[in-house]
Design a protein around this motif. Structure first.
Motif, PDB file in Angstrom:
ATOM      1  N   UNK A  29      12.492   9.640  -8.149  1.00  0.00           N
ATOM      2  CA  UNK A  29      11.287  10.411  -7.847  1.00  0.00           C
ATOM      3  C   UNK A  29      10.040   9.706  -8.381  1.00  0.00           C
ATOM      4  N   UNK A  30      10.142   9.136  -9.555  1.00  0.00           N
ATOM      5  CA  UNK A  30       8.997   8.423 -10.128  1.00  0.00           C
ATOM      6  C   UNK A  30       8.590   7.248  -9.238  1.00  0.00           C
ATOM      7  N   UNK A  31       9.572   6.538  -8.695  1.00  0.00           N
ATOM      8  CA  UNK A  31       9.267   5.426  -7.801  1.00  0.00           C
ATOM      9  C   UNK A  31       8.599   5.891  -6.525  1.00  0.00           C
ATOM     10  N   UNK A  32       9.116   6.971  -5.945  1.00  0.00           N
ATOM     11  CA  UNK A  32       8.517   7.495  -4.708  1.00  0.00           C
ATOM     12  C   UNK A  32       7.083   7.966  -4.935  1.00  0.00           C
ATOM     13  N   UNK A  33       6.880   8.660  -6.048  1.00  0.00           N
ATOM     14  CA  UNK A  33       5.542   9.185  -6.332  1.00  0.00           C
ATOM     15  C   UNK A  33       4.528   8.074  -6.584  1.00  0.00           C
ATOM     16  N   UNK A  34       4.984   6.983  -7.146  1.00  0.00           N
ATOM     17  CA  UNK A  34       4.066   5.867  -7.386  1.00  0.00           C
ATOM     18  C   UNK A  34       3.458   5.395  -6.064  1.00  0.00           C
ATOM     19  N   UNK A  35       4.293   5.256  -5.033  1.00  0.00           N
ATOM     20  CA  UNK A  35       3.787   4.829  -3.724  1.00  0.00           C
ATOM     21  C   UNK A  35       2.906   5.913  -3.120  1.00  0.00           C
ATOM     22  N   UNK A  36       3.368   7.162  -3.181  1.00  0.00           N
ATOM     23  CA  UNK A  36       2.645   8.279  -2.569  1.00  0.00           C
ATOM     24  C   UNK A  36       1.263   8.456  -3.193  1.00  0.00           C
ATOM     25  N   UNK A  37       1.206   8.443  -4.524  1.00  0.00           N
ATOM     26  CA  UNK A  37      -0.056   8.715  -5.220  1.00  0.00           C
ATOM     27  C   UNK A  37      -1.040   7.552  -5.115  1.00  0.00           C
ATOM     28  N   UNK A  38      -0.529   6.337  -4.953  1.00  0.00           N
ATOM     29  CA  UNK A  38      -1.416   5.180  -4.923  1.00  0.00           C
ATOM     30  C   UNK A  38      -1.938   4.867  -3.521  1.00  0.00           C
ATOM     31  N   UNK A  39      -1.400   5.525  -2.509  1.00  0.00           N
ATOM     32  CA  UNK A  39      -1.952   5.351  -1.155  1.00  0.00           C
ATOM     33  C   UNK A  39      -3.389   5.865  -1.166  1.00  0.00           C
ATOM     34  N   UNK A  40      -4.298   5.147  -0.509  1.00  0.00           N
ATOM     35  CA  UNK A  40      -5.715   5.503  -0.598  1.00  0.00           C
ATOM     36  C   UNK A  40      -6.410   5.295   0.749  1.00  0.00           C
ATOM     37  N   UNK A  41      -7.646   5.727   0.817  1.00  0.00           N
ATOM     38  CA  UNK A  41      -8.426   5.615   2.053  1.00  0.00           C
ATOM     39  C   UNK A  41      -8.897   4.185   2.241  1.00  0.00           C
ATOM     40  N   UNK A  42      -8.713   3.655   3.449  1.00  0.00           N
ATOM     41  CA  UNK A  42      -9.245   2.345   3.826  1.00  0.00           C
ATOM     42  C   UNK A  42     -10.161   2.555   5.027  1.00  0.00           C
ATOM     43  N   UNK A  43     -11.220   1.768   5.127  1.00  0.00           N
ATOM     44  CA  UNK A  43     -12.203   1.944   6.196  1.00  0.00           C
ATOM     45  C   UNK A  43     -12.573   0.608   6.831  1.00  0.00           C
ATOM     46  N   UNK A  44     -13.039   0.698   8.068  1.00  0.00           N
ATOM     47  CA  UNK A  44     -13.486  -0.484   8.793  1.00  0.00           C
ATOM     48  C   UNK A  44     -14.857  -0.202   9.400  1.00  0.00           C
ATOM     49  N   UNK A  45     -15.755  -1.180   9.271  1.00  0.00           N
ATOM     50  CA  UNK A  45     -17.108  -1.027   9.796  1.00  0.00           C
ATOM     51  C   UNK A  45     -17.158  -1.316  11.298  1.00  0.00           C
ATOM     52  N   UNK A  46     -18.040  -0.591  11.990  1.00  0.00           N
ATOM     53  CA  UNK A  46     -18.348  -0.865  13.385  1.00  0.00           C
ATOM     54  C   UNK A  46     -19.860  -0.899  13.527  1.00  0.00           C
ATOM     55  N   UNK A  47     -20.343  -1.602  14.514  1.00  0.00           N
ATOM     56  CA  UNK A  47     -21.786  -1.627  14.759  1.00  0.00           C
ATOM     57  C   UNK A  47     -22.238  -2.990  15.228  1.00  0.00           C
ATOM     58  N   UNK A  48     -23.430  -3.037  15.768  1.00  0.00           N
ATOM     59  CA  UNK A  48     -23.991  -4.289  16.288  1.00  0.00           C
ATOM     60  C   UNK A  48     -24.244  -5.264  15.157  1.00  0.00           C
ATOM     61  N   UNK A  49     -23.771  -6.491  15.342  1.00  0.00           N
ATOM     62  CA  UNK A  49     -23.984  -7.572  14.369  1.00  0.00           C
ATOM     63  C   UNK A  49     -23.574  -7.179  12.958  1.00  0.00           C
ATOM     64  N   UNK A  50     -22.454  -6.455  12.877  1.00  0.00           N
ATOM     65  CA  UNK A  50     -21.939  -6.082  11.559  1.00  0.00           C
ATOM     66  C   UNK A  50     -22.830  -5.130  10.800  1.00  0.00           C
TER      67      UNK A  50
END
Length: 350
Positions: A194-215
């Motif tokens: 359970x400790x191993x599973x929770x480590x992956x679950x809790x450390x997952x985080x938000x990632x984002x990608x930019x969009x728009x003209x000329x960055x």
């Protein structure tokens, strides 16, 4: 699959991790659609795991990938320790050392379970499994209102649930007397899984990608993303260093050996047996010893010659190392290097 899943149980008895960790790629014929033999040919599966295997055959290759990921991370984290997570050439992967309920065993269970969550979660996102897809995690409340939520994220929710069902199945099927040492070991294994599973679950985080003209980044799309597995390994290694010593009570519960310490949370590692010193080769405990291991003469840590060699001393020898050097960038577009040879001193435990 090769010959055993690498670290979830008594190793020789539990999910035979070599089967799942060593050969999914080597034996693709085992994954022909509808080919029931894949499950019957995997040694070490418990009845419950065999049923899950038959229901979710396409998952087995990714369980194997997760197991290999766990083995690799274990060997990285312990590369400079007396016990360096060495695998052995038999069906138990790590050998008899896993029969001891030590903190090293606790780590291997946790990191293997973490590897399975990671691999299954990523396979969902990549469309490799028919029973899951992209993450359906709700939009985080603190995400800026003008950022889009819903890129294809890693399905860590599914990965966690499936790993819990599959990995824990063997332990939950065991029926030992309440308060027995065997029951204590089962509870230890379940806690560390359970400790191993929770480590992956809790450390997952938000990632984002930019969009728009000329960055210009006028718009952002965000999704849930797994943390790098090295970061998971680092955290589990910290949990290993602070693992709690436990014992089984007559009521069939694990309790702290030293009640002055804080009660472990579901995210902490626990162990029930003291660790061998791993200094000498011992067939009974499975210790490979440190004879022949390279050590660092100038270090005062566990990789230093004094501690690594357990006071037996060390031998010095010269080693030739070849490295790339004097690298230059050439237009356009490659880097050209020379090879430099250096003679260095190395030290090996007696």
């Amino acid at each position: 699959l090769a010959s055993s899943f690498a670290a979830f149980s008594d190793m020789s008895k539990a999910l035979d991790q070599k089967s799942l960790a060593m050969s999914p790629v080597q034996r693709p014929e085992m994954f022909i659609i509808g080919a029931q033999p894949v499950c019957s040919q995997l040694p070490g599966l418990s009845p419950g795991q065999r049923k899950l295997c038959q229901l979710y055959q396409e998952h087995m290759a990714y369980i194997g990938e997760g197991a290999k990921m766990g083995i690799k991370e274990c060997q990285y984290q312990f590369r400079q320790r007396r016990w360096n997570c060495s695998t052995v050439d038999n069906s138990s992967v790590f050998g008899r050392v896993m029969q001891i309920g030590s903190r090293e065993t606790a780590f291997t269970y946790a990191v293997s379970a973490a590897g399975v969550v990671n691999a299954i979660s990523r396979a969902c996102r990549e469309g490799e499994l028919s029973t899951c897809g992209c993450s359906r995690t709700a939009r985080p409340k603190d995400l800026p209102r003008d950022w889009l939520w819903g890129g294809c994220g890693d399905n860590v929710e599914y990965g966690y649930r499936f790993a819990k069902e599959f990995v824990d199945a063997r332990e939950r099927e065991k029926n030992f007397a309440k308060g027995s040492e065997e029951q204590g070991r089962v509870l230890m294994n379940l806690q560390n899984n359970e400790a191993g599973r929770r480590a992956v679950y809790k450390m997952a985080d938000v990632a984002c990608k930019c969009h728009g003209v000329s960055g210009s980044c006028s718009l952002k799309t965000c999704w849930l993303q797994l943390a790098e597995f090295r970061k998971v390994g680092d955290q589990l290694k910290e949990k290993y260093d602070s693992a709690a010593a436990m014992r089984i009570t007559r009521k069939g519960k694990l309790e702290l050996v030293n009640s002055r310490f804080n009660q472990p949370t579901p995210e902490d590692l626990v162990y029930v047996d003291p660790s061998p010193d791993y200094c000498l080769r011992n067939e009974t405990t499975g210790s490979l010893g440190t004879q022949g291991r390279i050590c660092n003469k100038t270090s005062e840590g566990m990789d230093g010659c004094e501690l690594m060699c357990c006071g037996r001393g060390y031998d010095q020898f010269k080693s030739v190392q070849v490295e790339r050097c004097h690298c230059k960038f050439h237009w356009c577009c490659f880097v050209k290097c020379k090879k430099c040879t250096e003679i260095v001193d190395q030290y090996v435990c007696k």
